[in-house]
Design an enzyme around this catalytic site. Structure first.
Site, PDB file in Angstrom:
ATOM      1  N   HIS A 266       3.777  -1.088   3.815  1.00 27.22           N
ATOM      2  CA  HIS A 266       3.034   0.162   3.595  1.00 27.22           C
ATOM      3  C   HIS A 266       4.074   1.270   3.402  1.00 27.22           C
ATOM      4  CE1 HIS A 266      -0.115   3.202   4.028  1.00 27.22           C
ATOM      5  NE2 HIS A 266       0.634   3.817   4.917  1.00 27.22           N
TER       6      HIS A 266
ATOM      7  N   GLU B 118       1.125   5.498   0.806  1.00 27.10           N
ATOM      8  CA  GLU B 118       0.532   6.646   1.508  1.00 27.10           C
ATOM      9  C   GLU B 118       0.933   7.961   0.823  1.00 27.10           C
ATOM     10  OE1 GLU B 118       0.542   6.399   5.773  1.00 27.10           O
ATOM     11  OE2 GLU B 118       1.081   8.527   5.931  1.00 27.10           O
TER      12      GLU B 118
ATOM     13  N   PHE C 137      12.321  14.890  11.330  1.00 29.53           N
ATOM     14  CA  PHE C 137      10.991  14.311  11.470  1.00 29.53           C
ATOM     15  C   PHE C 137      11.024  13.107  12.428  1.00 29.53           C
ATOM     16  CE2 PHE C 137       7.422  11.759   9.633  1.00 29.53           C
ATOM     17  CZ  PHE C 137       6.428  12.654   9.990  1.00 29.53           C
TER      18      PHE C 137
ATOM     19  N   SER D  58       0.858  -1.196   0.000  1.00 29.80           N
ATOM     20  CA  SER D  58       0.000   0.000   0.000  1.00 29.80           C
ATOM     21  C   SER D  58       0.889   1.238   0.000  1.00 29.80           C
ATOM     22  CB  SER D  58      -0.961  -0.012   1.189  1.00 29.80           C
ATOM     23  OG  SER D  58      -0.259  -0.226   2.397  1.00 29.80           O
TER      24      SER D  58
ATOM     25  N   ASP E 257      -2.257  14.225  15.505  1.00 28.22           N
ATOM     26  CA  ASP E 257      -1.512  15.203  16.300  1.00 28.22           C
ATOM     27  C   ASP E 257      -2.022  16.570  15.882  1.00 28.22           C
ATOM     28  OD1 ASP E 257       0.291  13.529  17.692  1.00 28.22           O
ATOM     29  OD2 ASP E 257       1.460  13.304  15.853  1.00 28.22           O
TER      30      ASP E 257
HETATM   31  P1  FAD Z   1      -3.661   6.531  19.794  1.00 31.60           P
HETATM   32  O1  FAD Z   1      -3.705   5.118  19.422  1.00 31.60           O
HETATM   33  O2  FAD Z   1      -4.896   7.165  20.315  1.00 31.60           O
HETATM   34  O3  FAD Z   1      -2.466   6.698  20.862  1.00 31.60           O
HETATM   35  C1  FAD Z   1      -1.953   7.967  21.217  1.00 31.60           C
HETATM   36  C2  FAD Z   1      -1.170   7.893  22.526  1.00 31.60           C
HETATM   37  O4  FAD Z   1      -2.069   7.766  23.615  1.00 31.60           O
HETATM   38  C3  FAD Z   1      -0.212   6.718  22.666  1.00 31.60           C
HETATM   39  O5  FAD Z   1       0.888   7.163  23.441  1.00 31.60           O
HETATM   40  C4  FAD Z   1      -1.008   5.666  23.411  1.00 31.60           C
HETATM   41  O6  FAD Z   1      -0.145   4.843  24.205  1.00 31.60           O
HETATM   42  C5  FAD Z   1      -1.933   6.498  24.270  1.00 31.60           C
HETATM   43  N1  FAD Z   1      -3.291   5.988  24.317  1.00 31.60           N
HETATM   44  C6  FAD Z   1      -3.987   5.362  23.329  1.00 31.60           C
HETATM   45  N2  FAD Z   1      -5.252   5.097  23.709  1.00 31.60           N
HETATM   46  C7  FAD Z   1      -5.355   5.559  24.971  1.00 31.60           C
HETATM   47  C8  FAD Z   1      -6.426   5.592  25.896  1.00 31.60           C
HETATM   48  N3  FAD Z   1      -7.623   5.065  25.582  1.00 31.60           N
HETATM   49  N4  FAD Z   1      -6.205   6.159  27.113  1.00 31.60           N
HETATM   50  C9  FAD Z   1      -4.986   6.676  27.438  1.00 31.60           C
HETATM   51  N5  FAD Z   1      -3.941   6.681  26.588  1.00 31.60           N
HETATM   52  C10 FAD Z   1      -4.122   6.128  25.375  1.00 31.60           C
HETATM   53  N6  FAD Z   1      -1.086  11.957  12.028  1.00 31.60           N
HETATM   54  C11 FAD Z   1      -1.884  12.879  11.454  1.00 31.60           C
HETATM   55  O7  FAD Z   1      -2.079  13.965  12.020  1.00 31.60           O
HETATM   56  N7  FAD Z   1      -2.502  12.638  10.244  1.00 31.60           N
HETATM   57  C12 FAD Z   1      -2.346  11.457   9.581  1.00 31.60           C
HETATM   58  O8  FAD Z   1      -2.920  11.263   8.513  1.00 31.60           O
HETATM   59  C13 FAD Z   1      -1.495  10.460  10.169  1.00 31.60           C
HETATM   60  N8  FAD Z   1      -1.317   9.256   9.574  1.00 31.60           N
HETATM   61  C14 FAD Z   1      -0.573   8.291  10.207  1.00 31.60           C
HETATM   62  C15 FAD Z   1      -0.459   7.027   9.617  1.00 31.60           C
HETATM   63  C16 FAD Z   1       0.267   6.017  10.236  1.00 31.60           C
HETATM   64  C17 FAD Z   1       0.371   4.664   9.575  1.00 31.60           C
HETATM   65  C18 FAD Z   1       0.924   6.279  11.487  1.00 31.60           C
HETATM   66  C19 FAD Z   1       1.735   5.216  12.158  1.00 31.60           C
HETATM   67  C20 FAD Z   1       0.813   7.534  12.076  1.00 31.60           C
HETATM   68  C21 FAD Z   1       0.064   8.552  11.450  1.00 31.60           C
HETATM   69  N9  FAD Z   1      -0.097   9.813  12.024  1.00 31.60           N
HETATM   70  C22 FAD Z   1      -0.885  10.760  11.418  1.00 31.60           C
HETATM   71  C23 FAD Z   1       0.571  10.135  13.287  1.00 31.60           C
HETATM   72  C24 FAD Z   1      -0.359   9.842  14.483  1.00 31.60           C
HETATM   73  O9  FAD Z   1      -1.539  10.591  14.372  1.00 31.60           O
HETATM   74  C25 FAD Z   1       0.389  10.209  15.750  1.00 31.60           C
HETATM   75  O10 FAD Z   1       1.422   9.285  15.985  1.00 31.60           O
HETATM   76  C26 FAD Z   1      -0.477  10.405  16.975  1.00 31.60           C
HETATM   77  O11 FAD Z   1       0.353  10.992  17.997  1.00 31.60           O
HETATM   78  C27 FAD Z   1      -1.064   9.142  17.554  1.00 31.60           C
HETATM   79  O12 FAD Z   1      -2.103   8.664  16.793  1.00 31.60           O
HETATM   80  P2  FAD Z   1      -2.710   7.196  17.108  1.00 31.60           P
HETATM   81  O13 FAD Z   1      -3.872   7.016  16.260  1.00 31.60           O
HETATM   82  O14 FAD Z   1      -1.634   6.203  17.089  1.00 31.60           O
HETATM   83  O15 FAD Z   1      -3.157   7.471  18.623  1.00 31.60           O
END
Ligand code: FAD
Length: 277
Positions: free
Chosen positions: A257, A10, A208, A8, A101
């Site tokens: 990916h 991105e 980054f 895939s 973020d």
């Molecule tokens: P989560 O899974 O919600 O985790 C965030 C943090 O909180 C982690 O430290 C976790 O340990 C903790 N956590 C998780 N769930 C809970 C809970 N229920 N209670 C307490 N703590 C918790 N960013 C963008 O802005 N736009 C994008 O399009 C984008 N695409 C991405 C694609 C990929 C494949 C990856 C790997 C990252 C991408 N990111 C993107 C970056 C990502 O948004 C950041 O890394 C962000 O800080 C965390 O997102 P997440 O969905 O992993 O968060």
């Protein structure tokens, strides 16, 4: 390595019409590798709400399998539901569900919604309409309390209804394999696809990586820093990342990916060197 390897790609949404044209051409060229899907990132806080959705719906019109990234950011439920409706109407069947973020300067605007809550929200409102990808971090998310907590939260995303995960990029395959073992021990049996970042501009990559918690091995950093000719960076980058992909696939990774940065060559060169049948 077989054609069962899921590939895939991105993209990020370009800001200019020229960037968009270039992206569509990049997409056409990368089609050669028969990707399972392309994905388009989303600026949490809604900064790319329109451009991400526009690119996704345009590519869908061409029959492309495309997965928008989605997060709540500071948006309310109605805004997220409207986007989901738009994607459903366009025939999108996959979403990358994230916490995201906040862009710098917007940090205090809203409390970010964890990805597991977004996954549950999407399932609640759209049932099984979408295949949901979530993010995973073999080197552990920079804000995680500790290693096991991060894996526990990843499990929470699967328990909420996610189907598979895409990882943050990394250059140390052991981090990925160890992570898979720990995930399995935690009861995660869904596929976790390694995220691959080709190396082109090393200065940008190093900056980054520091922010997102991806580690660049010391020997690689020191070697890259010693190059003044971009061609040397390109060559070593190609060698290192191709080796990484080979090791991952030989070790059982279900696919790759690619973070393409909207460019054809760095990703295409790696895939051609891998010669997937
Ligand atoms: P989560 O899974 O919600 O985790 C965030 C943090 O909180 C982690 O430290 C976790 O340990 C903790 N956590 C998780 N769930 C809970 C809970 N229920 N209670 C307490 N703590 C918790 N960013 C963008 O802005 N736009 C994008 O399009 C984008 N695409 C991405 C694609 C990929 C494949 C990856 C790997 C990252 C991408 N990111 C993107 C970056 C990502 O948004 C950041 O890394 C962000 O800080 C965390 O997102 P997440 O969905 O992993 O968060």
């Amino acid at each position: 390595m077989t054609n069962n390897t899921r590939i895939s790609f991105e993209f990020f949404p370009p800001k200019t019409p020229e960037g968009r044209e270039k992206l569509y051409k990049t997409r056409e060229t990368l089609q050669e590798f028969q990707p399972a899907f392309f994905s388009v990132t989303y600026g949490a806080g809604g900064t790319t709400r329109e451009t991400t959705a526009d690119i996704v719906t345009n590519l869908r019109r061409d029959g492309i399998s495309i997965a928008p990234h989605l997060s709540f950011g500071g948006d309310d439920e109605e805004t997220v539901l409207a986007l989901l409706d738009r994607y459903q109407e366009a025939g999108v069947d996959r979403i990358v569900a994230l916490r995201g973020d906040m862009p710098s300067g917007m940090g205090a605007v809203a409390q970010l919604v964890y990805a597991n809550e977004l996954v549950a929200f999407i399932r609640r409102h759209t049932g099984d309409q979408f295949h949901l990808e979530v993010a995973a971090y073999p080197e552990i998310h920079p804000e995680a309390e500790h290693y096991d907590a991060d894996i526990g939260y990843l499990k929470g995303k699967f328990d909420a209804g996610a189907n598979s995960a895409l990882t943050q990029y990394f250059y140390n395959p052991d981090a990925y394999f160890y992570f898979l073992d720990q995930c399995e021990k935690a009861g995660i049996d869904a596929p976790i696809y390694p995220g691959i970042m080709p190396i082109t501009n090393f200065t940008n990559l190093a900056r980054f990586s520091k922010n997102c918690g991806a580690e660049i091995p010391r020997w690689l950093r020191r070697r890259m820093e010693s190059f003044s000719n971009p061609e040397d960076t390109r060559k070593l980058g190609l060698e290192v990342v191709t080796d990484l992909c080979e090791t991952l696939l030989e070790g059982g990774a279900p696919g790759l990916h690619f973070y393409t940065m909207n460019q054809v060559d760095p990703t295409a060169e790696i895939l051609r060197s891998l010669s997937l049948d």
